[in-house]
Design an enzyme around this catalytic site. Structure first.
Site, PDB file in Angstrom:
ATOM      1  N   ARG A  17       0.797  -1.227   0.000  1.00 48.26           N
ATOM      2  CA  ARG A  17       0.000   0.000   0.000  1.00 48.26           C
ATOM      3  C   ARG A  17       0.836   1.286   0.000  1.00 48.26           C
ATOM      4  NH1 ARG A  17      -4.236   0.391   4.380  1.00 48.26           N
ATOM      5  NH2 ARG A  17      -3.341  -1.356   5.493  1.00 48.26           N
ATOM      6  N   GLU A 176      -6.650 -13.545  14.989  1.00 48.29           N
ATOM      7  CA  GLU A 176      -6.560 -12.578  13.905  1.00 48.29           C
ATOM      8  C   GLU A 176      -7.951 -12.210  13.407  1.00 48.29           C
ATOM      9  OE1 GLU A 176      -3.493 -11.116  12.752  1.00 48.29           O
ATOM     10  OE2 GLU A 176      -3.234 -11.950  14.746  1.00 48.29           O
ATOM     11  N   TYR A 375      29.029  23.128  -4.145  1.00 49.15           N
ATOM     12  CA  TYR A 375      28.854  21.903  -4.950  1.00 49.15           C
ATOM     13  C   TYR A 375      29.452  22.052  -6.340  1.00 49.15           C
ATOM     14  CZ  TYR A 375      26.328  18.060  -7.223  1.00 49.15           C
ATOM     15  OH  TYR A 375      25.991  16.934  -7.906  1.00 49.15           O
ATOM     16  N   ALA A 413      30.137  43.552  -0.478  1.00 52.69           N
ATOM     17  CA  ALA A 413      28.838  43.125  -1.003  1.00 52.69           C
ATOM     18  C   ALA A 413      28.957  42.809  -2.491  1.00 52.69           C
ATOM     19  CB  ALA A 413      27.804  44.224  -0.779  1.00 52.69           C
TER      20      ALA A 413
END
Ligand code: UD1
Ligand code: CA
Length: 442
Positions: A17, A176, A375, A413
């Site tokens: 499921r 069960e 990266y 900056a």
């Protein structure tokens, strides 16, 4: 010192499921697998020597997870999967001469707590029990195995094998859903699927189980009636908090369990003196430590393992992604993402930044819009950014890692920084500004 308790975790089932290519027990909540939660709860009790994880469906993936992540756990293959009793029987050759207790759990119940497991084992020992099953009382017991207790005082079990005196409320069997009579279906006390057993006394049961039932499976639950017939001391430990045995069978369940786990984590931090402005929109993983008087603003998502100091300000809209260590009085503001980084005390990253694979000193100011470019897409390498105490990173800078910025250094900056900067130096990497007069006339 050996603790004389081993654990068996059932994780061979298919999990149809979930509708996923990932094995059910490897689905994650806050970056940790369902199986990881169960193993962590077991390990945190500090009562268990070794865990055996029963694998079957997509066994290689689960085996790899256990091998890579769990020191005192190993896997045992169950192929084909003939039921929960068959699963446990696969452990028998590995525990031939083991003389202690075994606890059995399912790999898809991530909400179970170490405290409950401890209480459960304690109960088993205090009762001098041979076999203890964890039970819970549900308004809607559908799909669970029902706990059948003895209804009469000192009634006699007239089974062909033996006669043992039963007293009222003794646990007789687990039935069960698919095998239950109408009367049994009305029983609201259900089997939580967690057991503690005296291994030498119960082990023979695993050689005697049969599959004469509605599902044609070898049921682990049949050990209860077996134990009773052997005259063993069988007990049920009734769980107070039903949420803890919540089992995951679908993506909807996964979302529900995430909420349950989050709620517990939030409650723990509030208790510890953390201010959480809006618990309803705050997400904090189980493996995050937070110091007192830290304030977490709304819409903050904290996943993985982290250590956040005291008196910090986090969010609103902050994302802490794991392996993050923050000192005291650190500010991580809105739309700031931090991953695998160490940030010392009194440092601020207040707006719109990405900080990854970094080591940042104290008293640093990370200007708005700063990005650590960690990266390399081609080498797949994650490179490190180091920023020393007192440095100032100007707004909208890109720090192309690997790079180091010295103490009290300034990055102007808008700089794209590709070289390291010495202590006290200024780095500027942008075209000088110029003014072109009467530009619109041309
Ligand atoms: C089981 C219990 C039921 C209990 C419920 C609690 C049995 C027969 N029934 O039912 O009484 O109320 O758990 O959640 O035990 N598994 C294997 N190998 C197998 C079959 C199952 O490893 O051959 C694993 C599954 O991956 C799962 C666990 O055992 O983690 C439980 O199996 P499942 O089929 O979900 O049992 P339930 O029908 O839920
Ligand atoms: Ca189940």
């Amino acid at each position: 010192m050996t603790k004389n308790i081993n654990a068996i975790i059932l994780a061979a089932g298919k999990g149809t499921r979930m509708k996923s290519e990932t094995p059910k027990v490897l689905h994650e909540i806050f970056g940790k697998t369902l199986l990881g939660y169960v193993l962590d709860a077991i390990n945190k009790t500090d009562l268990v020597d070794k865990s055996f994880v029963i694998v079957g469906h997509q066994a290689e993936m689960v085996e790899k997870f256990v091998k890579d992540n769990c020191e005192n756990a190993s896997t045992i293959l169950q192929m084909p999967q003939l039921g929960t009793g068959d699963a446990v029987s696969k452990v028998c050759p590995h525990l031939e001469n083991f003389n202690g207790e075994v606890i059995i759990l399912c790999g898809d119940t991530p909400v179970i707590s170490e405290k409950t497991l401890k209480d459960f084992i304690e109960f088993h020992k205090s009762k001098n029990s041979d076999l203890t099953v964890m039970s819970a009382v549900f308004d809607d017991p559908t799909n669970y195995g029902r706990i059948v207790r003895c209804g009469e005082i000192a009634s006699v079990d007239n089974s062909s094998q033996s006669r043992y005196l039963k007293s009222r409320n003794d646990v007789l069997a687990i039935v069960e859903e698919k095998d239950a009579t109408v009367e049994q279906k009305a029983i609201k006390e259900v089997n939580a699927g967690i057991y503690c057993l005296n291994w030498q006394k119960i082990k023979p049961a695993f050689y005697q189980l049969t599959s004469n039932n509605a599902q044609g499976e070898y049921y682990l639950t049949d050990i209860i009636a077996w134990g009773g017939k052997q005259g063993l001391n069988v007990n049920a430990f009734v769980l107070a908090d039903n949420e803890e045995i919540f089992g995951i069978n679908s993506k909807a369940h996964l979302a529900e369990a995430t909420k349950m786990i989050n709620k517990r984590n939030i409650e723990k931090h509030l208790e510890n003196g953390v201010t959480i402005v809006d618990p309803g929109t705050t997400w904090i993983s189980s493996d995050t430590e937070i110091g007192a008087d830290t304030v977490i603003f709304p819409c903050t998502y904290i996943t993985g393992k982290n250590k956040i100091g005291a008196k910090c300000f986090i969010g609103p809209f902050a994302h802490i992604r794991g392996e993050v260590e923050l000192g005291d009085n650190v500010k991580i503001g809105n739309f700031v993402e931090v991953k695998k980084s160490k940030i010392a005390s009194n440092t601020n990253a207040c707006h719109l930044s990405y900080v990854g694979d970094s080591e940042i000193g104290s008293g640093v100011n990370i200007g708005a819009g700063t990005i650590t470019a960690n990266y390399n897409h081609f080498t797949k390498a994650k490179n490190k950014t180091t920023i020393k105490d007192g440095a100032s990173i100007g707004s909208n800078s890109v720090l192309v890692a690997p790079v180091e910025i010295g103490e009290k250094a300034t990055v102007a900056a808008g700089t794209v920084l590709t070289k390291s900067v010495e202590n006290n130096a200024l780095a500027v990497a942008r075209a000088p500004m110029r003014i072109v007069e009467n530009y619109s006339d041309k």
